[in-house]
Design an enzyme around this catalytic site. Sequence first.
Site, PDB file in Angstrom:
ATOM      1  N   LYS A  38       0.863  -1.193   0.000  1.00 56.66           N
ATOM      2  CA  LYS A  38       0.000   0.000   0.000  1.00 56.66           C
ATOM      3  C   LYS A  38       0.895   1.237   0.000  1.00 56.66           C
ATOM      4  CE  LYS A  38      -2.272   1.731   3.643  1.00 56.66           C
ATOM      5  NZ  LYS A  38      -1.989   3.168   3.573  1.00 56.66           N
ATOM      6  N   ASP A  64      -3.220   4.483  -1.898  1.00 58.16           N
ATOM      7  CA  ASP A  64      -4.107   4.961  -0.828  1.00 58.16           C
ATOM      8  C   ASP A  64      -3.934   6.469  -0.650  1.00 58.16           C
ATOM      9  OD1 ASP A  64      -5.611   5.268   1.516  1.00 58.16           O
ATOM     10  OD2 ASP A  64      -4.039   4.456   2.810  1.00 58.16           O
ATOM     11  N   LEU A  65      -4.576   7.238  -1.539  1.00 49.13           N
ATOM     12  CA  LEU A  65      -4.457   8.701  -1.464  1.00 49.13           C
ATOM     13  C   LEU A  65      -5.767   9.359  -1.025  1.00 49.13           C
ATOM     14  CD1 LEU A  65      -2.218   9.322  -4.632  1.00 49.13           C
ATOM     15  CD2 LEU A  65      -1.504   8.963  -2.260  1.00 49.13           C
ATOM     16  N   LYS A  66      -6.815   8.574  -0.867  1.00 49.37           N
ATOM     17  CA  LYS A  66      -8.096   9.063  -0.306  1.00 49.37           C
ATOM     18  C   LYS A  66      -8.542  10.366  -0.950  1.00 49.37           C
ATOM     19  CE  LYS A  66      -6.994   7.109   4.260  1.00 49.37           C
ATOM     20  NZ  LYS A  66      -5.573   6.767   4.064  1.00 49.37           N
ATOM     21  N   PHE A  67      -8.753  10.349  -2.268  1.00 52.77           N
ATOM     22  CA  PHE A  67      -9.153  11.571  -2.962  1.00 52.77           C
ATOM     23  C   PHE A  67     -10.471  12.107  -2.397  1.00 52.77           C
ATOM     24  CE2 PHE A  67      -7.024   9.266  -6.689  1.00 52.77           C
ATOM     25  CZ  PHE A  67      -5.785   9.830  -6.433  1.00 52.77           C
ATOM     26  N   ASP A  69     -12.444  15.712  -3.294  1.00 55.11           N
ATOM     27  CA  ASP A  69     -12.415  17.020  -3.947  1.00 55.11           C
ATOM     28  C   ASP A  69     -13.689  17.135  -4.781  1.00 55.11           C
ATOM     29  OD1 ASP A  69     -11.486  19.429  -5.260  1.00 55.11           O
ATOM     30  OD2 ASP A  69      -9.429  18.777  -4.878  1.00 55.11           O
ATOM     31  N   ILE A  70     -13.783  18.120  -5.654  1.00 50.03           N
ATOM     32  CA  ILE A  70     -14.983  18.225  -6.482  1.00 50.03           C
ATOM     33  C   ILE A  70     -14.982  17.063  -7.486  1.00 50.03           C
ATOM     34  CG2 ILE A  70     -15.165  20.729  -6.188  1.00 50.03           C
ATOM     35  CD1 ILE A  70     -14.038  21.013  -9.052  1.00 50.03           C
ATOM     36  N   ASN A  72     -15.165  16.595 -10.718  1.00 48.55           N
ATOM     37  CA  ASN A  72     -14.296  16.635 -11.904  1.00 48.55           C
ATOM     38  C   ASN A  72     -12.834  16.369 -11.542  1.00 48.55           C
ATOM     39  OD1 ASN A  72     -13.843  17.280 -14.774  1.00 48.55           O
ATOM     40  ND2 ASN A  72     -12.687  18.987 -13.931  1.00 48.55           N
ATOM     41  N   THR A  73     -12.382  16.979 -10.467  1.00 50.13           N
ATOM     42  CA  THR A  73     -10.984  16.814 -10.044  1.00 50.13           C
ATOM     43  C   THR A  73     -10.710  15.375  -9.616  1.00 50.13           C
ATOM     44  OG1 THR A  73     -10.918  19.112  -9.367  1.00 50.13           O
ATOM     45  CG2 THR A  73      -9.238  17.674  -8.403  1.00 50.13           C
ATOM     46  N   THR A 122     -10.183   4.776  10.783  1.00 48.84           N
ATOM     47  CA  THR A 122     -10.054   3.922  11.972  1.00 48.84           C
ATOM     48  C   THR A 122      -9.434   4.693  13.143  1.00 48.84           C
ATOM     49  OG1 THR A 122      -8.093   3.062  10.834  1.00 48.84           O
ATOM     50  CG2 THR A 122      -9.996   1.626  10.931  1.00 48.84           C
ATOM     51  N   ARG A 176      -4.066  -4.870  15.020  1.00 48.40           N
ATOM     52  CA  ARG A 176      -3.074  -5.003  16.088  1.00 48.40           C
ATOM     53  C   ARG A 176      -3.282  -6.356  16.756  1.00 48.40           C
ATOM     54  NH1 ARG A 176      -1.824  -1.039  13.757  1.00 48.40           N
ATOM     55  NH2 ARG A 176      -1.117   0.980  14.543  1.00 48.40           N
ATOM     56  N   GLN A 185      -4.527   4.644  16.251  1.00 47.93           N
ATOM     57  CA  GLN A 185      -5.723   3.913  15.828  1.00 47.93           C
ATOM     58  C   GLN A 185      -6.695   3.760  17.001  1.00 47.93           C
ATOM     59  OE1 GLN A 185      -6.289   3.416  12.825  1.00 47.93           O
ATOM     60  NE2 GLN A 185      -4.503   2.760  11.664  1.00 47.93           N
ATOM     61  N   ARG A 206       2.628  -0.235  10.914  1.00 45.20           N
ATOM     62  CA  ARG A 206       3.658  -0.239  11.957  1.00 45.20           C
ATOM     63  C   ARG A 206       3.907  -1.585  12.633  1.00 45.20           C
ATOM     64  NH1 ARG A 206       1.034   5.238  14.111  1.00 45.20           N
ATOM     65  NH2 ARG A 206      -0.721   4.072  13.198  1.00 45.20           N
TER      66      ARG A 206
HETATM   67  O1  C5P Z   1       0.606   1.586  11.040  1.00 49.03           O
HETATM   68  P1  C5P Z   1      -0.832   1.180  10.891  1.00 49.03           P
HETATM   69  O2  C5P Z   1      -1.027  -0.311  10.817  1.00 49.03           O
HETATM   70  O3  C5P Z   1      -1.735   1.851  11.888  1.00 49.03           O
HETATM   71  O4  C5P Z   1      -1.195   1.743   9.436  1.00 49.03           O
HETATM   72  C1  C5P Z   1      -2.491   1.759   8.915  1.00 49.03           C
HETATM   73  C2  C5P Z   1      -2.431   2.283   7.511  1.00 49.03           C
HETATM   74  O5  C5P Z   1      -3.748   2.297   6.971  1.00 49.03           O
HETATM   75  C3  C5P Z   1      -1.899   3.699   7.353  1.00 49.03           C
HETATM   76  O6  C5P Z   1      -1.164   3.745   6.144  1.00 49.03           O
HETATM   77  C4  C5P Z   1      -3.141   4.562   7.244  1.00 49.03           C
HETATM   78  O7  C5P Z   1      -2.926   5.702   6.420  1.00 49.03           O
HETATM   79  C5  C5P Z   1      -4.110   3.606   6.552  1.00 49.03           C
HETATM   80  N1  C5P Z   1      -5.530   3.837   6.801  1.00 49.03           N
HETATM   81  C6  C5P Z   1      -6.088   3.809   8.053  1.00 49.03           C
HETATM   82  N2  C5P Z   1      -7.429   4.022   8.231  1.00 49.03           N
HETATM   83  C7  C5P Z   1      -8.218   4.236   7.171  1.00 49.03           C
HETATM   84  C8  C5P Z   1      -7.664   4.261   5.889  1.00 49.03           C
HETATM   85  C9  C5P Z   1      -6.314   4.042   5.735  1.00 49.03           C
HETATM   86  O8  C5P Z   1      -5.376   3.577   9.041  1.00 49.03           O
HETATM   87  N3  C5P Z   1      -9.511   4.389   7.327  1.00 49.03           N
END
Ligand code: C5P
Length: 231
Positions: A38, A64-67, A69-70, A72-73, A122, A176, A185, A206
Amino acid sequence: MNMKKTMSDRLMVALDVQSAEEALHIRDTLADSVGWLKVGLRLFVGQGPALIAQLQTSHRIFLDLKFHDIPNTVAQAIESAGNLGVDMVNVHAGGGLPMLEAAAQAAAAFPSMQLIAVTVLTSDTMPQEQALALALQRAKLAKDAGLHGVVCSVHEAASIKALCGQDFITVTPGIRWGNQNSQDQQRIADPKTAVESGSDYLVIGRPILQADNPKAAAQEAAAMMATAKIG
Ligand code: C5P
């Protein structure tokens, strides 16, 4: 969900590192212990498409850039992601129905790319009941707009599947296990519970990146997933 997939095929490692060297080192260390890498904001802003091209020679890629915006963008950004050849990309469901529909329309030109929507982060501190209600509402919106699935916590995955169908993909971060630190989290769960709750893909950052032995940590997560009792 195709159950012939191995558990490692369903593991997505969040490459939340700074440099291309670090990302490639983790990729090589984990090798086939994980099916997906990811690439999120930190790595993509720093390293861009050139690194994606290197990573996709060995793994499937979730951009995973979570767009948000409007319409069109967002549609244009989805088209750019499709041109990179990534396997999965996401938008934020908070962008609303017209934005989600525009994203789905743009993604349709790339049939091998899955488009999913973030429901509720999360890390959000809202009470669990409220998170569940909002996640369900946003998952329904994403489904109606023609997206393939959502990002949600393990705690919402089963209800989302019940509402939107078993084929509607659920991708769950916040994983976890043992006595690992939850860090930022809030709605966390272990790998076995994630699979039992219907999560199709588990995102782990992590707990693998910061482990003394990242490959062993990934294998441990896959082994825990394999102990899940399903159906
Ligand atoms: O390090 P950890 O296991 O907490 O990483 C979770 C990853 O999932 C991070 O890259 C975080 O940006 C992504 N993420 C998230 N919750 C979301 C969407 C993505 O933790 N709802």
